[in-house]
Scaffold this motif. Structure first.
Motif, PDB file in Angstrom:
ATOM      1  N   VAL A 156       2.516 -13.746  -4.328  1.00 60.13           N
ATOM      2  CA  VAL A 156       2.069 -12.697  -5.231  1.00 60.13           C
ATOM      3  C   VAL A 156       2.172 -11.226  -4.691  1.00 60.13           C
ATOM      4  CG1 VAL A 156       0.046 -14.283  -6.021  1.00 60.13           C
ATOM      5  CG2 VAL A 156      -0.583 -12.726  -4.171  1.00 60.13           C
ATOM      6  N   VAL A 157       3.324 -11.262  -4.152  1.00 63.58           N
ATOM      7  CA  VAL A 157       3.564  -9.677  -3.573  1.00 63.58           C
ATOM      8  C   VAL A 157       3.792  -8.791  -4.515  1.00 63.58           C
ATOM      9  CG1 VAL A 157       5.483  -8.585  -2.347  1.00 63.58           C
ATOM     10  CG2 VAL A 157       4.429 -10.453  -1.362  1.00 63.58           C
ATOM     11  N   PRO A 158       4.485  -9.161  -5.704  1.00 65.41           N
ATOM     12  CA  PRO A 158       4.393  -8.021  -6.870  1.00 65.41           C
ATOM     13  C   PRO A 158       3.011  -7.529  -7.351  1.00 65.41           C
ATOM     14  CG  PRO A 158       6.112  -9.707  -7.319  1.00 65.41           C
ATOM     15  CD  PRO A 158       5.296 -10.267  -6.168  1.00 65.41           C
ATOM     16  N   GLY A 159       2.179  -8.592  -7.530  1.00 66.14           N
ATOM     17  CA  GLY A 159       0.634  -8.280  -7.780  1.00 66.14           C
ATOM     18  C   GLY A 159      -0.060  -7.429  -6.846  1.00 66.14           C
ATOM     19  N   LEU A 160       0.396  -7.753  -5.541  1.00 68.35           N
ATOM     20  CA  LEU A 160      -0.177  -6.861  -4.493  1.00 68.35           C
ATOM     21  C   LEU A 160       0.206  -5.538  -4.474  1.00 68.35           C
ATOM     22  CD1 LEU A 160      -0.375  -9.405  -1.451  1.00 68.35           C
ATOM     23  CD2 LEU A 160      -2.246  -8.881  -2.889  1.00 68.35           C
ATOM     24  N   ILE A 161       1.513  -5.214  -4.806  1.00 67.49           N
ATOM     25  CA  ILE A 161       2.018  -3.978  -4.706  1.00 67.49           C
ATOM     26  C   ILE A 161       1.602  -3.195  -6.105  1.00 67.49           C
ATOM     27  CG2 ILE A 161       4.288  -2.690  -5.177  1.00 67.49           C
ATOM     28  CD1 ILE A 161       5.781  -4.910  -3.430  1.00 67.49           C
ATOM     29  N   THR A 162       1.357  -4.085  -7.285  1.00 68.97           N
ATOM     30  CA  THR A 162       1.036  -3.413  -8.377  1.00 68.97           C
ATOM     31  C   THR A 162      -0.557  -2.826  -8.142  1.00 68.97           C
ATOM     32  OG1 THR A 162       2.283  -4.721  -9.651  1.00 68.97           O
ATOM     33  CG2 THR A 162       0.471  -3.618 -10.910  1.00 68.97           C
ATOM     34  N   ALA A 163      -1.521  -3.760  -7.725  1.00 67.50           N
ATOM     35  CA  ALA A 163      -2.680  -3.261  -7.286  1.00 67.50           C
ATOM     36  C   ALA A 163      -2.785  -2.075  -6.339  1.00 67.50           C
ATOM     37  CB  ALA A 163      -3.524  -4.486  -6.768  1.00 67.50           C
ATOM     38  N   ALA A 164      -1.971  -2.099  -5.340  1.00 66.84           N
ATOM     39  CA  ALA A 164      -1.955  -1.028  -4.668  1.00 66.84           C
ATOM     40  C   ALA A 164      -1.472   0.459  -4.991  1.00 66.84           C
ATOM     41  CB  ALA A 164      -1.033  -1.366  -3.208  1.00 66.84           C
ATOM     42  N   MET A 165      -0.515   0.271  -5.924  1.00 66.47           N
ATOM     43  CA  MET A 165      -0.140   1.487  -6.925  1.00 66.47           C
ATOM     44  C   MET A 165      -1.238   1.888  -7.896  1.00 66.47           C
ATOM     45  SD  MET A 165       3.635   0.740  -7.763  1.00 66.47           S
ATOM     46  CE  MET A 165       3.726   2.120  -8.661  1.00 66.47           C
ATOM     47  N   PHE A 166      -1.837   1.151  -8.504  1.00 64.91           N
ATOM     48  CA  PHE A 166      -3.077   1.511  -8.943  1.00 64.91           C
ATOM     49  C   PHE A 166      -4.231   2.120  -8.174  1.00 64.91           C
ATOM     50  CE2 PHE A 166      -2.040  -1.630 -12.551  1.00 64.91           C
ATOM     51  CZ  PHE A 166      -1.945  -0.645 -13.738  1.00 64.91           C
ATOM     52  N   ALA A 167      -4.553   1.723  -7.108  1.00 65.91           N
ATOM     53  CA  ALA A 167      -5.467   2.344  -6.160  1.00 65.91           C
ATOM     54  C   ALA A 167      -4.793   3.478  -5.620  1.00 65.91           C
ATOM     55  CB  ALA A 167      -6.075   1.221  -5.196  1.00 65.91           C
ATOM     56  N   PHE A 168      -3.742   3.452  -5.163  1.00 65.72           N
ATOM     57  CA  PHE A 168      -3.275   4.884  -4.840  1.00 65.72           C
ATOM     58  C   PHE A 168      -3.292   5.975  -5.496  1.00 65.72           C
ATOM     59  CE2 PHE A 168      -0.169   7.802  -3.431  1.00 65.72           C
ATOM     60  CZ  PHE A 168      -0.107   7.897  -2.213  1.00 65.72           C
ATOM     61  N   MET A 169      -2.864   5.467  -6.986  1.00 63.04           N
ATOM     62  CA  MET A 169      -2.846   6.869  -7.961  1.00 63.04           C
ATOM     63  C   MET A 169      -4.287   7.174  -8.379  1.00 63.04           C
ATOM     64  SD  MET A 169      -0.177   5.793 -10.635  1.00 63.04           S
ATOM     65  CE  MET A 169      -0.544   3.936 -11.033  1.00 63.04           C
ATOM     66  N   ARG A 170      -5.405   6.290  -8.383  1.00 59.72           N
ATOM     67  CA  ARG A 170      -6.761   6.551  -8.330  1.00 59.72           C
ATOM     68  C   ARG A 170      -7.106   7.684  -7.531  1.00 59.72           C
ATOM     69  NH1 ARG A 170     -11.200   8.022  -9.370  1.00 59.72           N
ATOM     70  NH2 ARG A 170     -12.824   6.901 -10.467  1.00 59.72           N
TER      71      ARG A 170
END
Length: 285
Positions: A200-214
């Motif tokens: 689920v690496v793409p999902g982990l990266i997507t979640a990290a991006m959302f959190a980073f932008m927040r």
């Protein structure tokens, strides 16, 4: 059956008709108009910005607004704070959301549905309504005006989205793979780190991006929960360039452009994972 990765590829590389491309181009230009206005203003002098016959493009471009940003020690400190807080928020959100999503997706226990409903309700409540409660809790814990307090605050509001995103992806993982790993003698921790997370690496990266932008773009919490030494860039820009009745717009636009660059670069580099992860999390297997 269409695979989730194929759905992500179809979103990244859509097949559009000519009218569709024309409409998409017009919408893209409309969306890019504020960015153009920001960039053109950043390269102008202040008197040119407010001139009646303001040119569409900077006739006499200047870099003094960008140089002024890097000569401002307070803004550089705000930039470092943003990197620390946003990176910490992304890492903590991915770790906690990964464990929670795995638990909610692959285990059945009493209270599981109640936890999911609580997360959904948490996503619906505006952060401003919880600001006072969060302020008092951090103050009682001695975490007010600290990096830790700010990271925990941002993580609190990113978890509902990241947990549901990762849970949707993990729901699509065949249970047979996990059962085979158990038969081979792997424990739950090893299954999570050696099988589930790599899948689920793409999902982990997507979640990290959302959190980073927040963490990177938040203004309200940065103004309230961070002291003068721990404030991030949005709060620093507001205090440096916006004053009562006036604002240094060229300098503010230059600083905003510099502030936006890291997010733009990260998104361009990771957009393939971002769209694939978003599509996989949105489609139930």
């Amino acid at each position: 059956m269409t695979r989730r990765s194929e759905i992500g590829e179809a979103i990244v590389y859509p097949r559009l008709s000519i009218p569709g491309k024309v409409v998409l181009t017009v919408l893209a230009l409309f969306g890019l108009l504020p960015i153009y206005w920001l960039a053109s203003t950043a390269f102008m002098k202040r008197d040119a910005v407010f001139a009646i016959d303001r040119p569409l493009f900077p006739i006499d471009p200047t870099l003094e607004n960008f140089i002024g940003f890097f000569q401002n020690d307070a803004l550089i400190r705000n930039l470092v704070n943003s990197v620390i807080v946003s990176t910490g928020t992304a890492l903590l959100s991915v770790i906690v959301a990964g464990f929670m999503a795995y638990s909610l997706s692959k285990f059945r226990y009493r209270g599981r549905n109640a936890i999911m409903v609580m997360f959904l309700i948490g996503q619906l409540i505006p952060g401003a309504l919880l600001l006072i409660s969060l302020y008092l809790m951090l103050n009682s814990a001695g975490l007010l005006y600290t990096y830790t307090g700010l990271i925990l605050s941002f993580t609190t509001f990113t978890l509902p989205l990241t947990v549901f995103l990762l849970k949707g992806i993990m729901d699509g993982l065949p249970d047979d793979i996990l059962e085979a790993a158990k038969v081979d003698g792997l424990r739950s921790g090893a299954i999570l780190f050696r099988i589930v997370f790599p899948l689920v690496v793409p999902g982990l990266i997507t979640a990290a991006m959302f959190a980073f932008m927040r963490g990177w773009s938040d203004l309200l919490f940065a103004l309230t929960l961070a002291g003068p030494d721990k404030q991030t860039l949005p709060a620093g820009l507001t205090q440096a360039f916006i004053h009562e009745g006036t604002a240094d717009w060229p300098a503010l636009m230059a600083a905003s452009l510099i502030t936006s660059l890291p997010l733009a670069i990260i998104f361009i580099i990771l957009q393939r994972y971002f769209v694939s992860g978003l599509a996989a999390g949105a489609v139930k297997g």
